[in-house]
Design an enzyme around this catalytic site. Sequence first.
Site, mmCIF file in Angstrom:
data_model
loop_
_atom_site.group_PDB
_atom_site.id
_atom_site.type_symbol
_atom_site.label_atom_id
_atom_site.label_comp_id
_atom_site.label_asym_id
_atom_site.label_seq_id
_atom_site.Cartn_x
_atom_site.Cartn_y
_atom_site.Cartn_z
ATOM 1 N N GLY A 1 0.764 -1.244 0.000
ATOM 2 C CA GLY A 1 0.000 0.000 0.000
ATOM 3 C C GLY A 1 0.790 1.287 0.000
ATOM 4 O O GLY A 1 0.223 2.363 -0.226
ATOM 5 N N PRO B 1 4.832 -5.035 -0.605
ATOM 6 C CA PRO B 1 4.733 -3.870 -1.484
ATOM 7 C C PRO B 1 4.726 -4.282 -2.955
ATOM 8 O O PRO B 1 5.411 -5.227 -3.345
ATOM 9 C CB PRO B 1 6.012 -3.094 -1.163
ATOM 10 C CG PRO B 1 6.985 -4.169 -0.789
ATOM 11 C CD PRO B 1 6.195 -5.262 -0.132
ATOM 12 N N GLY B 2 3.958 -3.604 -3.746
ATOM 13 C CA GLY B 2 3.981 -3.812 -5.190
ATOM 14 C C GLY B 2 4.365 -2.521 -5.878
ATOM 15 O O GLY B 2 5.456 -2.347 -6.412
ATOM 16 N N ARG C 1 -4.664 3.172 -15.923
ATOM 17 C CA ARG C 1 -4.835 3.927 -14.680
ATOM 18 C C ARG C 1 -5.513 5.297 -14.852
ATOM 19 O O ARG C 1 -6.378 5.643 -14.039
ATOM 20 C CB ARG C 1 -3.492 4.076 -13.944
ATOM 21 C CG ARG C 1 -2.877 2.719 -13.535
ATOM 22 C CD ARG C 1 -1.674 2.852 -12.630
ATOM 23 N NE ARG C 1 -2.050 3.413 -11.349
ATOM 24 C CZ ARG C 1 -1.908 4.662 -10.995
ATOM 25 N NH1 ARG C 1 -1.320 5.535 -11.815
ATOM 26 N NH2 ARG C 1 -2.319 5.082 -9.834
ATOM 27 N N TYR D 1 -8.717 5.302 -12.619
ATOM 28 C CA TYR D 1 -8.572 5.960 -11.319
ATOM 29 C C TYR D 1 -8.359 7.466 -11.451
ATOM 30 O O TYR D 1 -7.917 8.094 -10.477
ATOM 31 C CB TYR D 1 -7.341 5.412 -10.567
ATOM 32 C CG TYR D 1 -7.193 3.923 -10.479
ATOM 33 C CD1 TYR D 1 -8.160 3.141 -9.847
ATOM 34 C CD2 TYR D 1 -6.063 3.289 -10.990
ATOM 35 C CE1 TYR D 1 -7.989 1.764 -9.731
ATOM 36 C CE2 TYR D 1 -5.887 1.920 -10.879
ATOM 37 C CZ TYR D 1 -6.860 1.161 -10.247
ATOM 38 O OH TYR D 1 -6.677 -0.190 -10.136
ATOM 39 N N CYS E 1 -11.748 3.840 -29.030
ATOM 40 C CA CYS E 1 -13.039 4.491 -29.217
ATOM 41 C C CYS E 1 -13.796 4.634 -27.909
ATOM 42 O O CYS E 1 -14.847 4.017 -27.697
ATOM 43 C CB CYS E 1 -13.855 3.708 -30.233
ATOM 44 S SG CYS E 1 -12.987 3.554 -31.789
ATOM 45 N N GLU E 2 -13.243 5.412 -26.997
ATOM 46 C CA GLU E 2 -13.854 5.727 -25.708
ATOM 47 C C GLU E 2 -13.362 7.119 -25.328
ATOM 48 O O GLU E 2 -12.161 7.386 -25.413
ATOM 49 C CB GLU E 2 -13.345 4.783 -24.600
ATOM 50 C CG GLU E 2 -13.581 3.325 -24.815
ATOM 51 C CD GLU E 2 -14.857 2.828 -24.131
ATOM 52 O OE1 GLU E 2 -15.453 3.593 -23.342
ATOM 53 O OE2 GLU E 2 -15.233 1.685 -24.415
ATOM 54 N N TYR F 1 1.070 -1.795 -12.151
ATOM 55 C CA TYR F 1 -0.317 -1.712 -12.595
ATOM 56 C C TYR F 1 -0.387 -1.074 -13.984
ATOM 57 O O TYR F 1 -1.296 -0.310 -14.296
ATOM 58 C CB TYR F 1 -1.189 -0.961 -11.559
ATOM 59 C CG TYR F 1 -1.057 -1.584 -10.185
ATOM 60 C CD1 TYR F 1 -1.633 -2.824 -9.924
ATOM 61 C CD2 TYR F 1 -0.303 -0.979 -9.184
ATOM 62 C CE1 TYR F 1 -1.470 -3.433 -8.689
ATOM 63 C CE2 TYR F 1 -0.148 -1.586 -7.940
ATOM 64 C CZ TYR F 1 -0.735 -2.804 -7.699
ATOM 65 O OH TYR F 1 -0.574 -3.407 -6.485
HETATM 66 C C1 PLP Z 1 -2.398 -5.355 -4.138
HETATM 67 C C2 PLP Z 1 -1.936 -5.941 -2.867
HETATM 68 C C3 PLP Z 1 -0.696 -5.606 -2.349
HETATM 69 C C4 PLP Z 1 0.216 -4.579 -2.998
HETATM 70 O O1 PLP Z 1 -0.299 -3.309 -2.953
HETATM 71 P P1 PLP Z 1 0.626 -2.058 -3.397
HETATM 72 O O2 PLP Z 1 -0.242 -0.893 -3.197
HETATM 73 O O3 PLP Z 1 0.993 -2.279 -4.811
HETATM 74 O O4 PLP Z 1 1.804 -2.053 -2.494
HETATM 75 C C5 PLP Z 1 -0.285 -6.214 -1.191
HETATM 76 N N1 PLP Z 1 -1.061 -7.127 -0.554
HETATM 77 C C6 PLP Z 1 -2.276 -7.470 -1.026
HETATM 78 C C7 PLP Z 1 -3.076 -8.469 -0.302
HETATM 79 C C8 PLP Z 1 -2.754 -6.894 -2.197
HETATM 80 O O5 PLP Z 1 -3.959 -7.230 -2.650
#
Ligand code: PLP
Length: 450
Positions: A265, A300-301, A338, A342, A370-371, A399
């Site tokens: 997150g 983290p992603g 995105r 969002y 076409c949007e 993402y």
């Molecule tokens: C998507 C997700 C993450 C990663 O979220 P980021 O905002 O990219 O860090 C971590 N844990 C769970 C369970 C998720 O669904």
Amino acid sequence: MAAPAPVVLDTPDPDFADLLAARPHLTAHAMDGLVMEDVPLAAVARDHGTPTWVYSAGTLRRRARMLLSALRDAGLDASIHYAMKANDSLAVLRVLRSEGLGADVVSEGEFRIALAAGIPGSAIVFSGVGKTAGEIAFALSHGVMQINAESAEEVERISAVACSMGAMAPVSLRINPDVDARTHAKISTGKAENKFGIAWTDAAALYARMAGMPGLRPIGLAVHIGSQITEGMAGFRAAYARVAELAQGLIARGLPVERLDCGGGLGIPYRDEIAPTPAALAGAIKATLGPLGLPVMLEPGRWIAGPAGVLLSSVVLQKRGAQRRFVVVDAAMNDLLRPAMYDAWHGILPVAPDALRAPLAPADVVGPVCESGDTFTRGRSLPDLPPGALVAFLDAGAYGATMSSTYNARPLAAEVLVDGARTALIRPRQDVEALIAHQRVPEWLDGGAA
Ligand SMILES: *Cc1c(COP(=O)(O)O)cnc(C)c1O
């Protein structure tokens, strides 16, 4: 549920110099234009065409190390399980694996890709709100480190699957702490109204029940309150405090708690957001969960992969309407979703050296889909961008490619990894033939099979 607040941008957009200063892997060269690490992006476009995702291996490594060292500096026994839904390229996973990261997966497909990248089941966390019995069996048969269960029903299912296999399932309970992460409504996951996790008020009773269920080994609690969290540490702290309180209660009842999963997150500055630092996150974990003395995990992603990538695109044409200038590029919402999904803001840099210094005027940058939603930005200050000019959408490493589709029969874009002066095509551009080849026309339709 309250409607998300409209996005109001009341600060001026950062200029090109600001964008570059905050992204050390990107530099503007007088001769080569925009360069990633030591590779001119114009060379990537020349060799691989556009649209193309380009990732900086050095940035992936640097960010993985920054996060690991922040956790260690706080005195935490911590492991990182990269959330591969952010970017699931094998090459990206290999880079992160060599920094010691495990994976957080949300489907059997991701699990298989993680295994293919050399990440063993023992370093994989299986998250997600709707795991099928087949997916659970797959995870168990590959020695999954931990399954994060999200409901009583899922706990029952995991127990049944494990029993049928004669396995013991290591299960963590994902709690819904009912805290507001103060992020976009579509990526908020920690409020009671969200579909995620088990209500924190029900968690202790379920955990106690898990301890007596066959085939289950309860190993801890997990929490993940949302994505792109930039509004300080309050949401994280509140969620971790709930986890700490619950874990303390479980331990006091003599229940086994081996480790705690802090989720992902952590947000990144796409525009001018002040995102919390890894040190601040580590400090919040230390302050809330530290006293328990248990190992912690982070998932983290975006924070790792987001800033590492750009989407490189060519201008198809500049359309000068009565009121607006439209820059139509060859990337679209099917590539980078995105902005449409969002209302996300992405930095856009021209690639040519002279374009980085040219006079600016407002432009809407749009894709050919076409949007009307296929709009990357409106009224952005950009130079003249004639057909063929290259632009880079910044912070597209997370993402981005993973959320792509083939809408409008647009094949998936190519992906390239840059490492120092080296470049490699890590996913060739899909060809239209692939879109046709995976279809079948029923023989009983008029005219028969194609
Ligand atoms: C998507 C997700 C993450 C990663 O979220 P980021 O905002 O990219 O860090 C971590 N844990 C769970 C369970 C998720 O669904």
